[in-house]
Motif scaffolding. Sequence first.
Motif, PDB file in Angstrom:
ATOM      1  N   MET A   1       0.833  -1.196   0.000  1.00  0.00           N
ATOM      2  CA  MET A   1       0.000   0.000   0.000  1.00  0.00           C
ATOM      3  C   MET A   1       0.872   1.251   0.000  1.00  0.00           C
ATOM      4  O   MET A   1       2.035   1.204   0.376  1.00  0.00           O
ATOM      5  N   SER A   2       0.278   2.372  -0.409  1.00  0.00           N
ATOM      6  CA  SER A   2       1.010   3.628  -0.457  1.00  0.00           C
ATOM      7  C   SER A   2       1.429   4.055   0.938  1.00  0.00           C
ATOM      8  O   SER A   2       0.595   4.223   1.833  1.00  0.00           O
ATOM      9  N   ASP A   3       2.753   4.231   1.145  1.00  0.00           N
ATOM     10  CA  ASP A   3       3.241   4.656   2.459  1.00  0.00           C
ATOM     11  C   ASP A   3       2.666   6.012   2.840  1.00  0.00           C
ATOM     12  O   ASP A   3       2.289   6.243   3.988  1.00  0.00           O
ATOM     13  N   GLN A   4       2.604   6.933   1.853  1.00  0.00           N
ATOM     14  CA  GLN A   4       2.090   8.268   2.135  1.00  0.00           C
ATOM     15  C   GLN A   4       0.650   8.196   2.642  1.00  0.00           C
ATOM     16  O   GLN A   4       0.296   8.810   3.655  1.00  0.00           O
ATOM     17  N   TYR A   5      -0.167   7.421   1.965  1.00  0.00           N
ATOM     18  CA  TYR A   5      -1.570   7.350   2.348  1.00  0.00           C
ATOM     19  C   TYR A   5      -1.754   6.565   3.647  1.00  0.00           C
ATOM     20  O   TYR A   5      -2.675   6.838   4.413  1.00  0.00           O
ATOM     21  N   SER A   6      -0.890   5.603   3.895  1.00  0.00           N
ATOM     22  CA  SER A   6      -0.948   4.894   5.172  1.00  0.00           C
ATOM     23  C   SER A   6      -0.604   5.833   6.323  1.00  0.00           C
ATOM     24  O   SER A   6      -1.224   5.778   7.397  1.00  0.00           O
ATOM     25  N   GLN A   7       0.376   6.702   6.114  1.00  0.00           N
ATOM     26  CA  GLN A   7       0.745   7.676   7.141  1.00  0.00           C
ATOM     27  C   GLN A   7      -0.387   8.669   7.383  1.00  0.00           C
ATOM     28  O   GLN A   7      -0.687   9.035   8.526  1.00  0.00           O
ATOM     29  N   ILE A   8      -1.037   9.097   6.306  1.00  0.00           N
ATOM     30  CA  ILE A   8      -2.168  10.007   6.427  1.00  0.00           C
ATOM     31  C   ILE A   8      -3.289   9.342   7.228  1.00  0.00           C
ATOM     32  O   ILE A   8      -3.886   9.931   8.128  1.00  0.00           O
ATOM     33  N   SER A   9      -3.539   8.079   6.906  1.00  0.00           N
ATOM     34  CA  SER A   9      -4.578   7.337   7.617  1.00  0.00           C
ATOM     35  C   SER A   9      -4.231   7.176   9.095  1.00  0.00           C
ATOM     36  O   SER A   9      -5.107   7.244   9.962  1.00  0.00           O
ATOM     37  N   LYS A  10      -2.946   6.986   9.393  1.00  0.00           N
ATOM     38  CA  LYS A  10      -2.510   6.833  10.790  1.00  0.00           C
ATOM     39  C   LYS A  10      -2.778   8.117  11.571  1.00  0.00           C
ATOM     40  O   LYS A  10      -3.263   8.085  12.719  1.00  0.00           O
ATOM     41  N   ILE A  11      -2.488   9.254  10.973  1.00  0.00           N
ATOM     42  CA  ILE A  11      -2.778  10.538  11.623  1.00  0.00           C
ATOM     43  C   ILE A  11      -4.272  10.646  11.901  1.00  0.00           C
ATOM     44  O   ILE A  11      -4.705  11.069  12.981  1.00  0.00           O
ATOM     45  N   PHE A  12      -5.060  10.249  10.920  1.00  0.00           N
ATOM     46  CA  PHE A  12      -6.513  10.261  11.019  1.00  0.00           C
ATOM     47  C   PHE A  12      -6.982   9.360  12.167  1.00  0.00           C
ATOM     48  O   PHE A  12      -7.755   9.771  13.038  1.00  0.00           O
ATOM     49  N   GLU A  13      -6.474   8.140  12.219  1.00  0.00           N
ATOM     50  CA  GLU A  13      -6.921   7.158  13.211  1.00  0.00           C
ATOM     51  C   GLU A  13      -6.529   7.548  14.629  1.00  0.00           C
ATOM     52  O   GLU A  13      -7.262   7.257  15.585  1.00  0.00           O
ATOM     53  N   ASP A  14      -5.378   8.190  14.786  1.00  0.00           N
ATOM     54  CA  ASP A  14      -4.934   8.591  16.122  1.00  0.00           C
ATOM     55  C   ASP A  14      -5.917   9.559  16.786  1.00  0.00           C
ATOM     56  O   ASP A  14      -5.956   9.669  18.020  1.00  0.00           O
ATOM     57  N   LYS A  15      -6.706  10.247  15.958  1.00  0.00           N
ATOM     58  CA  LYS A  15      -7.645  11.236  16.497  1.00  0.00           C
ATOM     59  C   LYS A  15      -9.096  10.763  16.434  1.00  0.00           C
ATOM     60  O   LYS A  15     -10.016  11.577  16.619  1.00  0.00           O
TER      61      LYS A  15
END
Length: 354
Positions: A1-15
Amino acid sequence: MSDQYSQISKIFEDKLPQLSEAILVRQSVAPTELTEKFNDIGRLRALQDIRAQLSFLSEAVATKSPSLFTDYVSWVKVLLSGRGIPVTDLAKNLSFTKDVLREMLPVDVGDIVSEYLDLSINGLDESPADPPTYFTPDAPLSDLARQYLDTLLQGERHAAARLILDAVQSGVSVRDIYLFVFQRSQYEIGRLWQMNRINVAQEHYCSAATQMIMAQLYPFIFSGPSKNRRLVATCVSGELHEIGIRMVSDFLEMDGWDTYYLGASTPAANVVQALRDNNAQVLAVSATMTFHVRIVEDLIRVVRAAKDVGNVKIMVGGYPFNIEKDLWRQVGADAYATDALDAVDVANRLVTGE
């Protein structure tokens, strides 16, 4: 999967907790029939529903697959329509969600999730509010399938079992029973529940009864010559929808495979051990819920890294993989199958290399 989009999703999930609270507050200051529904079910349940929606959105972002979220929203449209909630309320609540995410997430993250929300909102008018029945008159065994489900919905599982056993004894193949009666009935049960025509208890009863009846057909399944091919079949950890992967396992048994069926919600370490113990050539992995896609990816990563089983071929399937046709590549699988019948061809090709 796209690392960039996974990182974006992680920021999203943390909140997620803070985002869910803020969305519920935003909805409460602009009441609709949908927000009134949230009041009826209670604050905790409302927050759970909002978090579920955000989890679907997060998974779609992580996999860079907007269709996973737009399809989910189309499903929710049908669900709410069956409960008397107008589609305009759903659109408003999605807009509230977009506003909150833009306010509370970094700009780049908010921009991406807003694009996904806009796609889902814009597609609401095009998606059906009343999906058609799976019991089409021209389908094979359509009369038997309808009679079977009607009997289950009346709470008569023994009579339903007799219908199936009589059909098999009269010459109907077990494969056709699985494809045209069990599979279509399960789809129809899901449609009826989604449209608020049956309740959760009825849905669970019908699914449990079907699994019981499938077990009664095993003398007809475990009777063919062996191909000396071995497969482990499992749902990922957290996934409870197991009838589909059970059908895959049974179809491969009918094709001469030796299968080891693990069932629902199996931890990755146990899957790896089962692959070792059974000297499996293929692993079949199922996920029905979209927010389990990355758990599929994690399982595949664990299997690839494990000693002695890293070369096992991996086939995936389930609802999100049918929605996003290239998703199997993103999670690192070797192939994907649309259903149990397709899984037989795919598994055999994986072994032969054809």
